[in-house]
Design a protein around this motif. Sequence first.
Motif, PDB file in Angstrom:
ATOM      1  N   ALA A 177       0.828  -1.219   0.000  1.00  0.00           N
ATOM      2  CA  ALA A 177       0.000   0.000   0.000  1.00  0.00           C
ATOM      3  C   ALA A 177       0.858   1.264   0.000  1.00  0.00           C
ATOM      4  N   HIS A 178       0.420   2.235  -0.778  1.00  0.00           N
ATOM      5  CA  HIS A 178       1.081   3.543  -0.758  1.00  0.00           C
ATOM      6  C   HIS A 178       0.530   4.365   0.414  1.00  0.00           C
ATOM      7  N   TYR A 179       1.331   5.322   0.863  1.00  0.00           N
ATOM      8  CA  TYR A 179       0.928   6.184   1.990  1.00  0.00           C
ATOM      9  C   TYR A 179      -0.321   7.006   1.698  1.00  0.00           C
ATOM     10  N   GLY A 198       4.689   2.012   1.801  1.00  0.00           N
ATOM     11  CA  GLY A 198       5.913   2.696   1.413  1.00  0.00           C
ATOM     12  C   GLY A 198       5.692   3.745   0.358  1.00  0.00           C
ATOM     13  N   ASP A 199       6.817   4.379  -0.033  1.00  0.00           N
ATOM     14  CA  ASP A 199       6.732   5.321  -1.151  1.00  0.00           C
ATOM     15  C   ASP A 199       6.918   4.524  -2.454  1.00  0.00           C
ATOM     16  N   SER A 200       6.898   5.208  -3.572  1.00  0.00           N
ATOM     17  CA  SER A 200       6.910   4.510  -4.868  1.00  0.00           C
ATOM     18  C   SER A 200       8.154   3.637  -5.042  1.00  0.00           C
ATOM     19  N   LEU A 201       9.308   4.126  -4.602  1.00  0.00           N
ATOM     20  CA  LEU A 201      10.528   3.327  -4.765  1.00  0.00           C
ATOM     21  C   LEU A 201      10.465   2.079  -3.885  1.00  0.00           C
ATOM     22  N   SER A 244      12.382   9.286 -16.936  1.00  0.00           N
ATOM     23  CA  SER A 244      10.938   9.426 -16.664  1.00  0.00           C
ATOM     24  C   SER A 244      10.631   9.067 -15.221  1.00  0.00           C
ATOM     25  N   TYR A 245       9.807   9.917 -14.644  1.00  0.00           N
ATOM     26  CA  TYR A 245       9.276   9.665 -13.304  1.00  0.00           C
ATOM     27  C   TYR A 245       8.428   8.404 -13.402  1.00  0.00           C
ATOM     28  N   ILE A 246       8.457   7.586 -12.359  1.00  0.00           N
ATOM     29  CA  ILE A 246       7.734   6.307 -12.386  1.00  0.00           C
ATOM     30  C   ILE A 246       6.222   6.512 -12.622  1.00  0.00           C
ATOM     31  N   THR A 257      12.084   7.843  -9.109  1.00  0.00           N
ATOM     32  CA  THR A 257      10.966   8.227  -8.245  1.00  0.00           C
ATOM     33  C   THR A 257      11.374   9.534  -7.566  1.00  0.00           C
ATOM     34  N   SER A 258      10.504  10.052  -6.717  1.00  0.00           N
ATOM     35  CA  SER A 258      10.851  11.314  -6.056  1.00  0.00           C
ATOM     36  C   SER A 258      12.005  11.117  -5.083  1.00  0.00           C
ATOM     37  N   SER A 259      12.244   9.869  -4.631  1.00  0.00           N
ATOM     38  CA  SER A 259      13.321   9.673  -3.655  1.00  0.00           C
ATOM     39  C   SER A 259      14.684   9.456  -4.299  1.00  0.00           C
ATOM     40  N   VAL A 302      -3.126  16.878  -7.448  1.00  0.00           N
ATOM     41  CA  VAL A 302      -3.182  17.071  -5.989  1.00  0.00           C
ATOM     42  C   VAL A 302      -2.133  18.100  -5.551  1.00  0.00           C
ATOM     43  N   HIS A 303      -0.897  17.877  -5.953  1.00  0.00           N
ATOM     44  CA  HIS A 303       0.183  18.755  -5.485  1.00  0.00           C
ATOM     45  C   HIS A 303       0.114  20.156  -6.095  1.00  0.00           C
ATOM     46  N   GLU A 304      -0.517  20.264  -7.268  1.00  0.00           N
ATOM     47  CA  GLU A 304      -0.675  21.588  -7.893  1.00  0.00           C
ATOM     48  C   GLU A 304      -1.687  22.442  -7.160  1.00  0.00           C
ATOM     49  N   ALA A 351       7.465  19.387   2.486  1.00  0.00           N
ATOM     50  CA  ALA A 351       6.700  19.314   1.224  1.00  0.00           C
ATOM     51  C   ALA A 351       7.254  18.265   0.268  1.00  0.00           C
ATOM     52  N   HIS A 352       6.364  17.781  -0.580  1.00  0.00           N
ATOM     53  CA  HIS A 352       6.731  16.812  -1.622  1.00  0.00           C
ATOM     54  C   HIS A 352       7.195  17.585  -2.862  1.00  0.00           C
ATOM     55  N   PRO A 353       8.230  17.091  -3.564  1.00  0.00           N
ATOM     56  CA  PRO A 353       8.742  17.850  -4.718  1.00  0.00           C
ATOM     57  C   PRO A 353       7.805  17.942  -5.925  1.00  0.00           C
ATOM     58  N   GLY A 380      10.984  16.209   0.230  1.00  0.00           N
ATOM     59  CA  GLY A 380      11.361  14.824  -0.043  1.00  0.00           C
ATOM     60  C   GLY A 380      10.171  13.966  -0.397  1.00  0.00           C
ATOM     61  N   SER A 381      10.455  12.704  -0.721  1.00  0.00           N
ATOM     62  CA  SER A 381       9.403  11.730  -1.028  1.00  0.00           C
ATOM     63  C   SER A 381       8.557  11.499   0.220  1.00  0.00           C
ATOM     64  N   THR A 382       7.469  10.777   0.083  1.00  0.00           N
ATOM     65  CA  THR A 382       6.589  10.544   1.236  1.00  0.00           C
ATOM     66  C   THR A 382       7.353   9.874   2.387  1.00  0.00           C
ATOM     67  N   THR A 383       8.176   8.875   2.055  1.00  0.00           N
ATOM     68  CA  THR A 383       8.951   8.208   3.118  1.00  0.00           C
ATOM     69  C   THR A 383       9.955   9.175   3.733  1.00  0.00           C
ATOM     70  N   TYR A 412      -7.646   9.546  -7.322  1.00  0.00           N
ATOM     71  CA  TYR A 412      -7.353   8.228  -7.923  1.00  0.00           C
ATOM     72  C   TYR A 412      -6.999   7.222  -6.823  1.00  0.00           C
ATOM     73  N   MET A 413      -6.067   7.621  -5.983  1.00  0.00           N
ATOM     74  CA  MET A 413      -5.648   6.727  -4.883  1.00  0.00           C
ATOM     75  C   MET A 413      -6.847   6.332  -4.037  1.00  0.00           C
ATOM     76  N   ARG A 414      -7.738   7.320  -3.812  1.00  0.00           N
ATOM     77  CA  ARG A 414      -8.835   7.077  -2.879  1.00  0.00           C
ATOM     78  C   ARG A 414      -9.994   6.294  -3.495  1.00  0.00           C
TER      79      ARG A 414
HETATM   80  P1  13P Z   1       6.422   9.070  -3.679  1.00  0.00           P
HETATM   81  O1  13P Z   1       5.758   7.768  -3.416  1.00  0.00           O
HETATM   82  O2  13P Z   1       7.733   8.873  -4.404  1.00  0.00           O
HETATM   83  O3  13P Z   1       6.587   9.888  -2.457  1.00  0.00           O
HETATM   84  O4  13P Z   1       5.488   9.873  -4.713  1.00  0.00           O
HETATM   85  C1  13P Z   1       4.219  10.277  -4.355  1.00  0.00           C
HETATM   86  C2  13P Z   1       3.200  10.145  -5.389  1.00  0.00           C
HETATM   87  O5  13P Z   1       2.630  11.073  -5.871  1.00  0.00           O
HETATM   88  C3  13P Z   1       2.834   8.833  -5.815  1.00  0.00           C
HETATM   89  O6  13P Z   1       1.891   8.954  -6.802  1.00  0.00           O
END
Ligand code: 13P
Length: 310
Positions: free
Chosen positions: A24-26, A40-43, A112-114, A129-131, A175-177, A198-200, A214-217, A268-270
């Motif tokens: 599961a993602h955070y 965890g985070d994406s990585l 490319s970002y994942i 990934t962001s990390s 979301v982040h925008e 904050a997330h990048p 940084g990334s969520t983790t 989407y996540m939700r």
């Molecule tokens: P991270 O999992 O790398 O923190 O990225 C967050 C995200 O937006 C995942 O879609």
Amino acid sequence: MKRHEDLFAKITRLKKERNAVILAHYYQDPDIQDIADFIGDSLQLSQQAAATQADVIVFAGVHFMAETAKILNPGRTVLLPDLEAGCSLADSCPVGAFREFKKQHPGHVVVSYINCTAEVKAESDYICTSSNAVKIVNSIPKDQQIIFAPDKNLGAWVMKQTGREMVLWQGACVVHETFSEKKLIQLQTVYPSAQVIAHPECEAPVLARASFIGSTTALLNYAVKSENKEFIVVTESGILHQMQKAAPHKTFIPSPPNANCACNECPYMRRNTLEKVAACLETLEPSIDVSASLRERALRPIQRMLDLSV
Ligand code: 13P
Ligand code: SF4
């Protein structure tokens, strides 16, 4: 409470019967985080997917994450509780337009970002990934020109961290925008001793107000270890569940979005729910499929990322 207890028991039973693992993602609902085998985070989720011995992977996250898990595990069943759980970043980068973009920038290496489709991964030289984005970009020879896709905000932040010029695909996360610099400033006046983390994927004016990015983790680890007691958290609000669990004596304030909405929750996540997690374990649907030829091309840049991330 009764509903959750029943569903938790059902999911636990089905998980055993199917020899399944739940990743599961955070950004998932707290109850999904609580039933997961790994959060965890994406990585980290990709690394877990690469290492698992389970027959079935339930990916409580979004489509590109489950697709990446399938690319890493062609022989295992990969389930996404809701097939409509997409991502605005992946949607912003259709492969046809991306191929044209690449043609306009010959000689460039593609990072490319994942958060992109398997088709776009197959057009890429490196996934990040962001990390690990800064590390991946730094591993590329200095004189090599780079295309970074699809997140322009993460790309601009990586350019700042590495001092490298990159050609950016103009995608963004819905979301982040949505985080507003104005509302963040207002919130800082209410909580003057709170640190902004904050997330990048956030826009540059918001990132400029952050003490840590940084990334969520990375955000979770920073908040737990920091001497500070109050934090304004500028990312999807699902992460607050683990922050609060790991540091119950600290205060975590979700950063407000621009409008009066729940836009700091990823729509989407939700889409995933505990009921859908139980249902997919029961029916083994919806499962993710990736053709062998696409898998082969998309695996190369993912594997390169994993090798650079140990
Ligand atoms: P991270 O999992 O790398 O923190 O990225 C967050 C995200 O937006 C995942 O879609
Ligand atoms: Fe995509 Fe943003 Fe949702 Fe992450 S939070 S899945 S980047 S839309």
